[in-house]
Scaffold this active site. Structure first.
Site, PDB file in Angstrom:
ATOM      1  N   TYR A  42      20.426  -0.917 -15.537  1.00  0.00           N
ATOM      2  CA  TYR A  42      19.482  -0.406 -16.547  1.00  0.00           C
ATOM      3  C   TYR A  42      20.269   0.070 -17.768  1.00  0.00           C
ATOM      4  O   TYR A  42      19.918  -0.196 -18.912  1.00  0.00           O
ATOM      5  CB  TYR A  42      18.661   0.794 -16.057  1.00  0.00           C
ATOM      6  CG  TYR A  42      17.967   0.657 -14.732  1.00  0.00           C
ATOM      7  CD1 TYR A  42      17.794  -0.579 -14.126  1.00  0.00           C
ATOM      8  CD2 TYR A  42      17.455   1.783 -14.105  1.00  0.00           C
ATOM      9  CE1 TYR A  42      17.147  -0.677 -12.915  1.00  0.00           C
ATOM     10  CE2 TYR A  42      16.798   1.687 -12.892  1.00  0.00           C
ATOM     11  CZ  TYR A  42      16.657   0.459 -12.290  1.00  0.00           C
ATOM     12  OH  TYR A  42      16.014   0.385 -11.095  1.00  0.00           O
TER      13      TYR A  42
ATOM     14  N   GLU B 159      31.784  -3.685  -9.079  1.00  0.00           N
ATOM     15  CA  GLU B 159      32.247  -2.355  -8.703  1.00  0.00           C
ATOM     16  C   GLU B 159      33.338  -2.477  -7.649  1.00  0.00           C
ATOM     17  O   GLU B 159      33.608  -3.572  -7.147  1.00  0.00           O
ATOM     18  CB  GLU B 159      31.078  -1.488  -8.213  1.00  0.00           C
ATOM     19  CG  GLU B 159      30.400  -2.005  -6.966  1.00  0.00           C
ATOM     20  CD  GLU B 159      29.144  -1.206  -6.607  1.00  0.00           C
ATOM     21  OE1 GLU B 159      28.486  -0.648  -7.483  1.00  0.00           O
ATOM     22  OE2 GLU B 159      28.828  -1.154  -5.412  1.00  0.00           O
TER      23      GLU B 159
ATOM     24  N   THR C 136       0.804  -1.225   0.000  1.00  0.00           N
ATOM     25  CA  THR C 136       0.000   0.000   0.000  1.00  0.00           C
ATOM     26  C   THR C 136       0.837   1.277   0.000  1.00  0.00           C
ATOM     27  O   THR C 136       0.301   2.372  -0.086  1.00  0.00           O
ATOM     28  CB  THR C 136      -0.959   0.025   1.214  1.00  0.00           C
ATOM     29  OG1 THR C 136      -0.179  -0.165   2.386  1.00  0.00           O
ATOM     30  CG2 THR C 136      -2.004  -1.062   1.124  1.00  0.00           C
ATOM     31  N   GLY C 137       2.170   1.132   0.079  1.00  0.00           N
ATOM     32  CA  GLY C 137       3.035   2.312  -0.009  1.00  0.00           C
ATOM     33  C   GLY C 137       3.125   2.805  -1.453  1.00  0.00           C
ATOM     34  O   GLY C 137       2.681   2.131  -2.387  1.00  0.00           O
TER      35      GLY C 137
ATOM     36  N   GLN D 183       5.760   3.157  -3.498  1.00  0.00           N
ATOM     37  CA  GLN D 183       6.532   2.226  -4.309  1.00  0.00           C
ATOM     38  C   GLN D 183       5.788   0.912  -4.541  1.00  0.00           C
ATOM     39  O   GLN D 183       5.770   0.374  -5.639  1.00  0.00           O
ATOM     40  CB  GLN D 183       7.860   1.913  -3.583  1.00  0.00           C
ATOM     41  CG  GLN D 183       8.936   2.901  -3.893  1.00  0.00           C
ATOM     42  CD  GLN D 183       9.329   2.814  -5.343  1.00  0.00           C
ATOM     43  OE1 GLN D 183       9.556   1.737  -5.883  1.00  0.00           O
ATOM     44  NE2 GLN D 183       9.367   3.949  -5.998  1.00  0.00           N
TER      45      GLN D 183
ATOM     46  N   ILE E  69      14.093  -5.056  -1.807  1.00  0.00           N
ATOM     47  CA  ILE E  69      14.417  -3.823  -2.530  1.00  0.00           C
ATOM     48  C   ILE E  69      14.954  -2.758  -1.562  1.00  0.00           C
ATOM     49  O   ILE E  69      15.813  -1.968  -1.905  1.00  0.00           O
ATOM     50  CB  ILE E  69      13.151  -3.260  -3.227  1.00  0.00           C
ATOM     51  CG1 ILE E  69      12.528  -4.314  -4.154  1.00  0.00           C
ATOM     52  CG2 ILE E  69      13.471  -1.967  -3.981  1.00  0.00           C
ATOM     53  CD1 ILE E  69      13.388  -4.754  -5.292  1.00  0.00           C
ATOM     54  N   THR E  70      14.428  -2.734  -0.348  1.00  0.00           N
ATOM     55  CA  THR E  70      14.748  -1.705   0.646  1.00  0.00           C
ATOM     56  C   THR E  70      16.245  -1.442   0.760  1.00  0.00           C
ATOM     57  O   THR E  70      17.035  -2.378   0.838  1.00  0.00           O
ATOM     58  CB  THR E  70      14.218  -2.156   2.028  1.00  0.00           C
ATOM     59  OG1 THR E  70      12.881  -2.594   1.871  1.00  0.00           O
ATOM     60  CG2 THR E  70      14.306  -1.032   3.038  1.00  0.00           C
ATOM     61  N   GLU E  71      16.602  -0.144   0.779  1.00  0.00           N
ATOM     62  CA  GLU E  71      18.011   0.207   1.006  1.00  0.00           C
ATOM     63  C   GLU E  71      18.187   0.707   2.431  1.00  0.00           C
ATOM     64  O   GLU E  71      17.225   0.984   3.124  1.00  0.00           O
ATOM     65  CB  GLU E  71      18.495   1.232  -0.025  1.00  0.00           C
ATOM     66  CG  GLU E  71      17.698   2.510  -0.043  1.00  0.00           C
ATOM     67  CD  GLU E  71      18.267   3.549  -1.007  1.00  0.00           C
ATOM     68  OE1 GLU E  71      19.374   3.382  -1.534  1.00  0.00           O
ATOM     69  OE2 GLU E  71      17.570   4.554  -1.221  1.00  0.00           O
TER      70      GLU E  71
ATOM     71  N   HIS F 184      27.424   3.481  -2.478  1.00  0.00           N
ATOM     72  CA  HIS F 184      27.059   2.169  -1.943  1.00  0.00           C
ATOM     73  C   HIS F 184      27.854   1.896  -0.678  1.00  0.00           C
ATOM     74  O   HIS F 184      29.040   2.205  -0.600  1.00  0.00           O
ATOM     75  CB  HIS F 184      27.412   1.062  -2.942  1.00  0.00           C
ATOM     76  CG  HIS F 184      26.364   0.860  -3.984  1.00  0.00           C
ATOM     77  ND1 HIS F 184      26.614   0.126  -5.118  1.00  0.00           N
ATOM     78  CD2 HIS F 184      25.091   1.269  -4.076  1.00  0.00           C
ATOM     79  CE1 HIS F 184      25.529   0.107  -5.857  1.00  0.00           C
ATOM     80  NE2 HIS F 184      24.594   0.796  -5.250  1.00  0.00           N
TER      81      HIS F 184
END
Lengths: 300, 367
Positions: A159, A209, A17-18, A20, A96-98, A247
Site C-alpha cells: 500500500y 523482504e 457473511t463474515g 471481512q 487472504i487468510t493468514e 512474517h
C-alpha cells in the site's frame, strides 16, 4: 491490460457473511469487480450487498459461472475451503487468510497444480488491476491506472509503495501481493513472467523482504528472461539474525536470506534497488521520462 | 515453536525412534542415579552447545557434579540453560545426519541426509548432502529410503533399523506439523543399534491449534514478547532506542530500515496487524513504553486497520498513563482525517509522510 484478472473475471467470496467478507465484497464491487456470489455453509439464500450467498462452491459455480474466488475463511478451515474451490472448477483462488498451517498450504497448492488452478497467497492482500478489477483487500483509493506492474511479498508495504507511486503520478497495470508465508502458490518468478508478456506493463516494481531465497531466484530469472526494467526494494535491511520479523517467512537463518544477498543478486541482474521505499517513485519516474537509470541520482 | 532436545526426544519415543536412556534435572541435587559413563547436555533453544562447552562426558558422579554446575553456568549464544539432560554414553561406530524440512523454493518437504553426521551441517560440503524431495500425496516410499541409505552408506546389518527410523521420522514430521526435524547425529552404535543421539524439532506455530500435546510447553521468549503474543501482537526486541509500531510485518521492517537511513536505531519491532479495536492499540503502545524507548514512532497505513481506532488507543494511553517521551505519529488510509483531528485536539503532531516521520524520530532518538 492486466495479468491474471480481467474485466470478465467472475468472483465468488468464500466466507462472505463474515465481517471481512462483507466489507471487502462491497469494496471490490466499488472497484468494478464482478462479484457474482458468496459461499458460507448453512447461509445459502441470504444476500450480502445484493450478492447471493450459496451453501457450497459447486452450487455457486453452477449458478453464476464464476471462475475465481477469494478466501476469507479462518485458518483452521481454509484448507477445506480452497480444496472445495478447486474441485468446483475455480481457476484463480486468492487466499487472504493468514496463519494457515504450512502443511495445509502445501497440500492445497499441490492439489491446485494437479487441477490446473492458480493459488495467490496465502496471507496476501490479493491482486488489483486499476480500472479493471481487483480480487483482494487493498484500499481502492491508493491506485492509479497506468503501466507499472507491482509484485510484493508484503501487504501494507505494498500500500505504502503503490500509494507513493500514485502520488507521483505513476499508475499501475496490475499490483499483486504474493504473500509473506514460506510457501506461496504464485511466486515472484510466475508474476515476472506474466508482466514480461503483458504489453501494457512497461516497468516492474518488485518488493521483497528478508528470509528465504525467492528474491535471489527472481534475480536469476530477471537476468535471463526479463527485458523490462525492474525496480526493487528489500525490507528488513536492519533486522537482526535469528529473529522472526513478523512474517513466518521473514527470518535470517544461519546468515542466509539476508537483505544484502538479495540486493546484490538483484543488482547483478540489472535491477535498480532502492535503499528505502520512498526512493522507488523517483527511480521509476526517471526511467519513464527517458532519463537513463544509470545516470539517475541515487539518494545515498 | 522450537522444542528443547529432551522435549523433542520424548515425542520421538511413541513413534519407535530409539533415543538414549536419560533424564532431565534442574540442579545437581536432583541427580539420584546416574548411568556411567554419561553425557551431560545443556537444554537451550539454540545451536552451538558443543562449541560453547555445554556438552560434557563424565565418568562418575563427582565428575557429573562439576559438569552439571559448569553447564548450568554456561552462556550458549545468549541463553543460560535451566535444565540439563543426563544420558547414557553411546559407543559410536558411525554418525549420520538426517534432517527433514520444507524447501521453500519448490514448496515441498525435503529430506536432507549426509554420511557426515555429528558436525555442523553448514560445514558439510554440498556434494556430501543428499536432497530427497517428498511429495506429500505419496509420502516417503521405499525407493526414497533405498536412495537415502545408499547415499549415507548405512551398512547392510543396520539397514532394517535405519529404514524404520527414517520412515518414522517422516511420519512425525508430517503428522506433528514440523517445520524442521533434525537428527544430528543419527548414530550407529558398535552393537549395531540405530539411535537418535540428538534431536531438534521446530513446530509450525500456525498449526499449534490442532496439537494439544504442545499446549504445556513454553517457548523461550522475553516477558514483553510473551505478553505481546498473548495479545495477538508480534513484538521483537532490538537493541536501539526508538520503538516502532506499525501495521504489517513488511511495513514495520521498512519503517525500521527508513529510520536507520537517518541514523536512528530501532529498539522495538511491533507489528500491530490489522485491527479496528482501540484496546489492541492501547496494549501495543503500553508494551512499547515498557521497553523504555526514547521515542515511539507509530506508522499506520490503514486498509483494514482504521486510523481513528489507532488514534483513540493513543489518546487513552495518554490519559491513563501520561506520556513522558515523544510520540511521532504518521497515519494514512482509512479514516485518516478523523484520526488526525482527534489527535491534534489532544496536542499530538500528526504527519502524513513516512519519510519525514522517520527523520524526526531519528533526530529525537539521537539526542
Amino acid at each position: 491490460m492486466s495479468i491474471i484478472i480481467s474485466g470478465e473475471t467472475k468472483v465468488i467470496v468464500q466466507g462472505i457473511t463474515g465481517h471481512q467478507g462483507r466489507q471487502q465484497t462491497l469494496a471490490m464491487k466499488e472497484f468494478g469487480t464482478k462479484v457474482v456470489g458468496g459461499v458460507t455453509p448453512g447461509r445459502g439464500g441470504e444476500e450480502v450487498h445484493g450478492t447471493p450467498v450459496f451453501n457450497t462452491m459447486k452450487d455457486a459455480v453452477r449458478k453464476t459461472g464464476a471462475d475465481s474466488s477469494i478466501v476469507f475463511v479462518p485458518a483452521p478451515h481454509a484448507r477445506d475451503a480452497v480444496l472445495e474451490a478447486i474441485d468446483a472448477g475455480i481457476k484463480t483462488i486468492v487466499v487472504i487468510t493468514e496463519h494457515i498451517p504450512v502443511r495445509d498450504t502445501i497440500e492445497f497448492i499441490e492439489y491446485a497444480k494437479l487441477k490446473g488452478a492458480r493459488i495467490i497467497g496465502p496471507n496476501c492482500p490479493g491482486i488489483a488491476s486499476p480500472g479493471i478489477a481487483k480480487i483482494g483487500i487493498m484500499s481502492n483509493s491508493i491506485f492509479l491506472k497506468g503501466d507499472v506492474g507491482v509484485v510484493s511479498r508484503s501487504g501494507t508495504l505494498t500500500y505504502e509503495i503503490v500509494n507513493a507511486l500514485s502520488r507521483s503520478g505513476i499508475g499501475q497495470s496490475t499490483c499483486i501481493g504474493i504473500g509473506g508465508d514460506p510457501v506461496v502458490g504464485t511466486g515472484f518468478i510466475d508474476v515476472l513472467g506474466l508482466f514480461e508478456k503483458d504489453d501494457d506493463t512497461k516497468a516492474i516494481v518488485l518488493i521483497g523482504e528478508i528470509g528465504g531465497t525467492a528474491e535471489e531466484e527472481a534475480a536469476k530469472f530477471i537476468e535471463q528472461y526479463v527485458s523490462k526494467p525492474v525496480f526493487a526494494y528489500i525490507a528488513g535491511r536492519t533486522a537482526p539474525q535469528g529473529k522472526r520479523m513478523g512474517h513466518a517467512g521473514a527470518i535470517i537463518a544461519r546468515g542466509k536470506g539476508t537483505a544484502e544477498s538479495k540486493i546484490e543478486a538483484l543488482e547483478k541482474a540489472g535491477a535498480i534497488v532502492a535503499k528505502v521505499p520512498f526512493e522507488i517513485p523517483q527511480l521509476v519516474k526517471n526511467y519513464l521520462q527517458g532519463v537513463s537509470t544509470k545516470n539517475a541520482v541515487r539518494m545515498d | 515453536m522450537r522444542l528443547l532436545e529432551y522435549q523433542a526426544k520424548e515425542l520421538l519415543r511413541p513413534y519407535s525412534i530409539p533415543v538414549p536412556k536419560g533424564f532431565v534435572i534442574r540442579s545437581f541435587d536432583e541427580l539420584k542415579e546416574m548411568p556411567v559413563p554419561a553425557i551431560i547436555k545443556a537444554q537451550v533453544p539454540v545451536g552451538g552447545r558443543g562449541k560453547a562447552g555445554a556438552i560434557k562426558k563424565v565418568m562418575n558422579s563427582d565428575d557429573a557434579r562439576n559438569a552439571i554446575l559448569q553447564v548450568l553456568q554456561t552462556n550458549v549464544n545468549g541463553y543460560f540453560p535451566k535444565e540439563v539432560l543426563v544420558e547414557e554414553y553411546l559407543n559410536i561406530a558411525r554418525e549420520f545426519y538426517i534432517g527433514i524440512t520444507i524447501d521453500r523454493g519448490i514448496g515441498l518437504p525435503i529430506i536432507l541426509a549426509s554420511p557426515d553426521g555429528g558436525i555442523d551441517i553448514e560445514d558439510v560440503p554440498d556434494d556430501r548432502i543428499g536432497r530427497f524431495v517428498v511429495h506429500p500425496f505419496i509420502g516417503v516410499q521405499d525407493y526414497h529410503i533405498r536412495e537415502i541409505l545408499s547415499f549415507i552408506e548405512v551398512p547392510e546389518r543396520a539397514s532394517t533399523l535405519a529404514w524404520k527410523t527414517i520412515k518414522n521420522l517422516w511420519n512425525i514430521f508430517w503428522s506433528l506439523d514440523c517445520e524442521l526435524l533434525e537428527i544430528n547425529p543419527l548414530v550407529l552404535t558398535d552393537d549395531d543399534q540405530i539411535v537418535a543421539a540428538d534431536a531438534k524439532m521446530v513446530i509450525n506455530d500456525d498449526a499449534l491449534f490442532r496439537h494439544q500435546e504442545f499446549s504445556e510447553l513454553e517457548e523461550e521468549l522475553t516477558p514483553l514478547e510473551r505478553e505481546a503474543r498473548k495479545n495477538s501482537l508480534v513484538l521483537v526486541q532490538l537493541d536501539g532506542d526508538i520503538a516502532v509500531i506499525a501495521n504489517g510485518a513488511g511495513l514495520t521492517m521498512a519503517t525500521l530500515d527508513n529510520l536507520s537511513f537517518y541514523g536512528g536505531r530501532g529498539g522495538l519491532f511491533l507489528d500491530l496487524g490489522g485491527t479496528d479495536d482501540s484496546k489492541k492499540v492501547e496494549c501495543a503502545l503500553e508494551l512499547a513504553l515498557r521497553a523504555k524507548p526514547k521515542v515511539v514512532l507509530i506508522n499506520i497505513f490503514g486498509g483494514m486497520t482504521r486510523c481513528d481506532s489507532v488514534a483513540s488507543g493513543i489518546i487513552s494511553v495518554k490519559n491513563e498513563l501520561g506520556l513522558d517521551i515523544p510520540i511521532v505519529i504518521r497515519l494514512k488510509g482509512t479514516n485518516e482525517k478523523l484520526a488526525q483531528e482527534m489527535l491534534r485536539r489532544e496536542g499530538f503532531h500528526v504527519l502524513e509522510d513516512l519519510d519525514e516521520a522517520c527523520k524526526i524520530a531519528s533526530e529525537l532518538g539521537g539526542s
